[in-house]
Scaffold this active site. Structure first.
Site, mmCIF file in Angstrom:
data_model
loop_
_atom_site.group_PDB
_atom_site.id
_atom_site.type_symbol
_atom_site.label_atom_id
_atom_site.label_comp_id
_atom_site.label_asym_id
_atom_site.label_seq_id
_atom_site.Cartn_x
_atom_site.Cartn_y
_atom_site.Cartn_z
ATOM 1 N N TYR A 88 -9.043 4.876 -13.166
ATOM 2 C CA TYR A 88 -8.998 5.651 -11.915
ATOM 3 C C TYR A 88 -8.755 7.129 -12.140
ATOM 4 O O TYR A 88 -8.530 7.862 -11.177
ATOM 5 C CB TYR A 88 -7.860 5.160 -11.013
ATOM 6 C CG TYR A 88 -7.671 3.676 -10.886
ATOM 7 C CD1 TYR A 88 -8.607 2.897 -10.211
ATOM 8 C CD2 TYR A 88 -6.550 3.057 -11.419
ATOM 9 C CE1 TYR A 88 -8.409 1.521 -10.075
ATOM 10 C CE2 TYR A 88 -6.344 1.689 -11.282
ATOM 11 C CZ TYR A 88 -7.284 0.930 -10.611
ATOM 12 O OH TYR A 88 -7.072 -0.413 -10.475
ATOM 13 N N TYR A 130 0.977 -2.203 -12.125
ATOM 14 C CA TYR A 130 -0.410 -2.229 -12.615
ATOM 15 C C TYR A 130 -0.508 -1.673 -14.027
ATOM 16 O O TYR A 130 -1.494 -1.047 -14.399
ATOM 17 C CB TYR A 130 -1.350 -1.492 -11.650
ATOM 18 C CG TYR A 130 -1.208 -1.988 -10.225
ATOM 19 C CD1 TYR A 130 -1.678 -3.245 -9.874
ATOM 20 C CD2 TYR A 130 -0.560 -1.236 -9.246
ATOM 21 C CE1 TYR A 130 -1.518 -3.739 -8.579
ATOM 22 C CE2 TYR A 130 -0.391 -1.714 -7.952
ATOM 23 C CZ TYR A 130 -0.879 -2.969 -7.628
ATOM 24 O OH TYR A 130 -0.711 -3.441 -6.363
ATOM 25 N N ARG A 183 3.493 -1.525 -5.701
ATOM 26 C CA ARG A 183 3.713 -0.276 -6.426
ATOM 27 C C ARG A 183 5.022 0.424 -6.057
ATOM 28 O O ARG A 183 5.722 0.927 -6.937
ATOM 29 C CB ARG A 183 2.540 0.654 -6.127
ATOM 30 C CG ARG A 183 2.536 1.911 -6.949
ATOM 31 C CD ARG A 183 1.494 2.914 -6.427
ATOM 32 N NE ARG A 183 0.236 2.330 -6.058
ATOM 33 C CZ ARG A 183 -0.827 2.221 -6.859
ATOM 34 N NH1 ARG A 183 -0.774 2.675 -8.085
ATOM 35 N NH2 ARG A 183 -1.949 1.673 -6.427
ATOM 36 N N CYS A 237 -11.812 2.474 -29.519
ATOM 37 C CA CYS A 237 -13.084 3.136 -29.791
ATOM 38 C C CYS A 237 -13.864 3.432 -28.519
ATOM 39 O O CYS A 237 -14.944 2.887 -28.288
ATOM 40 C CB CYS A 237 -13.895 2.270 -30.731
ATOM 41 S SG CYS A 237 -12.929 1.851 -32.173
ATOM 42 N N GLU A 238 -13.295 4.223 -27.656
ATOM 43 C CA GLU A 238 -13.965 4.649 -26.429
ATOM 44 C C GLU A 238 -13.425 6.026 -26.067
ATOM 45 O O GLU A 238 -12.216 6.250 -26.139
ATOM 46 C CB GLU A 238 -13.597 3.734 -25.244
ATOM 47 C CG GLU A 238 -13.906 2.299 -25.452
ATOM 48 C CD GLU A 238 -14.671 1.675 -24.287
ATOM 49 O OE1 GLU A 238 -15.172 2.419 -23.422
ATOM 50 O OE2 GLU A 238 -14.760 0.450 -24.290
ATOM 51 N N GLY A 279 0.757 -1.246 0.000
ATOM 52 C CA GLY A 279 0.000 0.000 0.000
ATOM 53 C C GLY A 279 0.784 1.291 0.000
ATOM 54 O O GLY A 279 0.204 2.369 -0.194
ATOM 55 N N GLU A 313 3.969 -6.700 1.938
ATOM 56 C CA GLU A 313 3.572 -7.067 0.578
ATOM 57 C C GLU A 313 3.611 -5.866 -0.354
ATOM 58 O O GLU A 313 2.590 -5.478 -0.932
ATOM 59 C CB GLU A 313 2.148 -7.647 0.589
ATOM 60 C CG GLU A 313 1.960 -8.850 1.487
ATOM 61 C CD GLU A 313 0.508 -9.331 1.541
ATOM 62 O OE1 GLU A 313 -0.386 -8.645 0.992
ATOM 63 O OE2 GLU A 313 0.263 -10.386 2.140
ATOM 64 N N PRO A 314 4.761 -5.236 -0.538
ATOM 65 C CA PRO A 314 4.806 -4.048 -1.384
ATOM 66 C C PRO A 314 4.724 -4.407 -2.865
ATOM 67 O O PRO A 314 5.305 -5.400 -3.302
ATOM 68 C CB PRO A 314 6.201 -3.472 -1.076
ATOM 69 C CG PRO A 314 7.022 -4.684 -0.772
ATOM 70 C CD PRO A 314 6.099 -5.619 -0.042
HETATM 71 N N1 LLP Z 1 -1.388 -7.033 -0.692
HETATM 72 C C1 LLP Z 1 -2.686 -7.185 -1.035
HETATM 73 C C2 LLP Z 1 -3.511 -8.148 -0.329
HETATM 74 C C3 LLP Z 1 -3.221 -6.384 -2.056
HETATM 75 O O1 LLP Z 1 -4.496 -6.524 -2.391
HETATM 76 C C4 LLP Z 1 -2.396 -5.439 -2.721
HETATM 77 C C5 LLP Z 1 -2.927 -4.603 -3.797
HETATM 78 C C6 LLP Z 1 -1.044 -5.345 -2.340
HETATM 79 C C7 LLP Z 1 -0.588 -6.150 -1.307
HETATM 80 C C8 LLP Z 1 -0.074 -4.399 -2.995
HETATM 81 O O2 LLP Z 1 -0.420 -3.079 -2.841
HETATM 82 P P1 LLP Z 1 0.586 -1.923 -3.335
HETATM 83 O O3 LLP Z 1 1.831 -2.025 -2.493
HETATM 84 O O4 LLP Z 1 0.893 -2.162 -4.762
HETATM 85 O O5 LLP Z 1 -0.185 -0.695 -3.112
HETATM 86 N N2 LLP Z 1 -4.755 -1.509 -9.811
HETATM 87 C C9 LLP Z 1 -4.638 -0.482 -8.812
HETATM 88 C C10 LLP Z 1 -4.044 -0.990 -7.524
HETATM 89 C C11 LLP Z 1 -4.792 -2.176 -6.929
HETATM 90 C C12 LLP Z 1 -4.146 -2.723 -5.692
HETATM 91 C C13 LLP Z 1 -4.740 -4.015 -5.309
HETATM 92 N N3 LLP Z 1 -4.139 -4.645 -4.182
HETATM 93 C C14 LLP Z 1 -3.846 0.668 -9.388
HETATM 94 O O6 LLP Z 1 -3.413 0.588 -10.525
HETATM 95 O O7 LLP Z 1 -3.681 1.694 -8.727
#
Ligand code: LLP
Length: 418
Positions: free
Chosen positions: A316, A371, A276, A342-343, A239, A273-274
């Site tokens: 988003y 992503y 992004r 086409c959108e 996150g 769980e990083p």
């Molecule tokens: N752990 C779990 C259980 C998750 O659902 C996620 C992301 C992560 C870790 C990793 O989160 P991060 O560190 O990447 O923030 N498609 C969206 C983001 C969806 C995230 C879903 N879950 C976007 O492009 O912004």
């Protein structure tokens, strides 16, 4: 920090000029910097030194085998959400004992596959899943190690589509009823209850929601341990946000510092769980200008990449920097950067002041490593694009561009239509 920079008005990834890559690979093309990825992983992982921890890269952000392999070699694990992700992780030789499995809708076949693979932990998200996992494990004569994913009801103050730890979200088990679930699960023969997990959302730009969630979890762990259940793992999810535009997210050091401070001395093994924060700024999407046109209202720059290649702006309304691959010095223009689909929702930027580019010239969509490819599709029967990893002065194809044959693979015309 990333390794995309200009030399003599030309964009480089590490030591390779982007146009050189494109001459060989064509456009659109995702380019990732190996040095950036490694540095991001190490910075994040090292920030938790001093406390027992495991960094499980969230592979939904980018699941290319080469990327997974890189992190596996760095000693990382992965966070998976499907059988398909498990398959990829094992193919990249991620150690099964470093794989954690989250998701609200795990299928029986996937539970079986993960049990047979001896993964570290299932982050279970509902009472029915607890029962189902115990059944499947009994059938296979296995013991499933579980963490209960807690919904702590904390507002991550991020985009509603990517906030996951609020009462109204589908994720996890409400913190108020979690202790009962622990008791139930602990009574099941084929489950080994050993963790707590939580993931409150993505692209967070402050540490306080993480700390708030942790505080609630700590209290809950105390309550649970009082009933005789021993908790060994605390999975705090991912996150942490990145800078796409003007955001000022905390540095991993600050994030880790705040977590360590709130946690204090502990026997728990922390799991992170990083996704992004490691991938996002380590990749770009390079696209070619096809046409430009001006209406009375607007100027459009039409490029060869589209929403099927990078969905984030359409889905988003996310901001991605747009940079010329070669600075033209022609001045700027305020334009909508749009794809061929086409959108009307098929755009990368709207009303953006960008360098004035002509057909045939290249543009980089920045911060596209997370992503990006992993959310791409074949919409409008567009082959998915290629991916390249740059290391120093060399570049490597890590995924070839799909062909038209790939598009129809698996499709059949039944006899009655022949
Ligand atoms: N752990 C779990 C259980 C998750 O659902 C996620 C992301 C992560 C870790 C990793 O989160 P991060 O560190 O990447 O923030 N498609 C969206 C983001 C969806 C995230 C879903 N879950 C976007 O492009 O912004």
């Amino acid at each position: 920090m990333h390794h995309f920079h200009y030399i003599d008005n030309e964009l480089y990834c590490e030591e390779v000029p982007v146009p050189e890559i494109i001459r060989k690979m064509g456009t659109p093309c995702y380019i990732y910097s190996h040095a950036t990825l490694r540095q991001h992983f190490r910075t994040f992982d090292d920030a938790f030194n001093g406390i027992r921890h495991l960094t499980c890269f969230s592979m939904k952000s980018n699941s290319n085998l080469a990327i997974l392999r890189l992190f596996a070699l760095e000693g990382g694990g992965v966070d998976i959400v499907s059988g398909g992700e498990l398959y990829r992780a094992l193919k990249a030789e991620v150690e099964p004992g470093k794989i954690v499995y989250s998701g609200v809708g795990k299928q029986v076949e996937d539970l079986e596959y993960a049990l047979k693979s001896d993964i570290l932990m299932f982050n279970v998200e509902s009472t029915q899943e607890i029962v189902k996992l115990n059944d499947v494990a009994a059938r296979l004569n296995k013991k499933a190690r579980i963490a209960i994913r807690i919904n702590p009801d904390v507002d991550p103050e991020t985009h509603p589509y990517v906030s996951t730890g609020l009462k109204e979200n589908k994720f996890g088990i409400d913190i108020s009823i979690a202790p009962e679930q622990y008791t139930t699960a602990a009574g099941m023969k084929n489950l080994e209850v050993s963790g707590v997990s939580c993931h409150i959302g993505s692209q967070l730009t402050q540490v306080s929601p993480f700390v708030d969630a942790l505080r609630k979890l700590k209290q809950m762990i105390k309550d649970v341990e009082r009933t005789g259940i021993k908790i060994d793992y605390l999975d705090l999810g991912g996150g942490l946000g990145i800078t796409y535009n003007r955001e000022e997210p905390p540095h991993p050091e600050e994030y880790a510092g705040a977590i360590k401070k709130e946690l204090g001395t502990t026997d728990l093994t922390l799991i992170l769980e990083p996704g992004r924060v490691i991938m996002g700024n380590a990749g770009i999407l390079v696209t070619k200008v096809l046409y430009t046109k001006s209406t009375i209202e607007k100027t459009f720059i039409i490029v060869d990449a589209a929403m099927n290649d990078l969905l984030r702006p359409s889905l988003y309304d996310s901001y991605h920097g747009i940079q010329p691959v070669k600075k033209s010095g022609r001045g700027t223009v305020t334009a909508d950067i749009v794809g061929p689909i086409c959108e009307s929702g098929d755009f990368f930027a709207r009303g953006r002041e960008v360098e004035s580019l002509k057909p045939g010239e290249l543009m980089a969509v920045m911060s596209a490593g997370a992503y990006g490819f992993s959310m791409s599709s074949n919409y409008n029967s567009r082959p998915r694009v290629c991916e390249v990893m740059v290391k120093g002065d060399r570049f490597y194809t890590i995924r070839t561009r799909e062909t038209f044959e790939d598009l129809v693979r698996g499709e059949k015309i039944p006899d009655f239509l022949a």
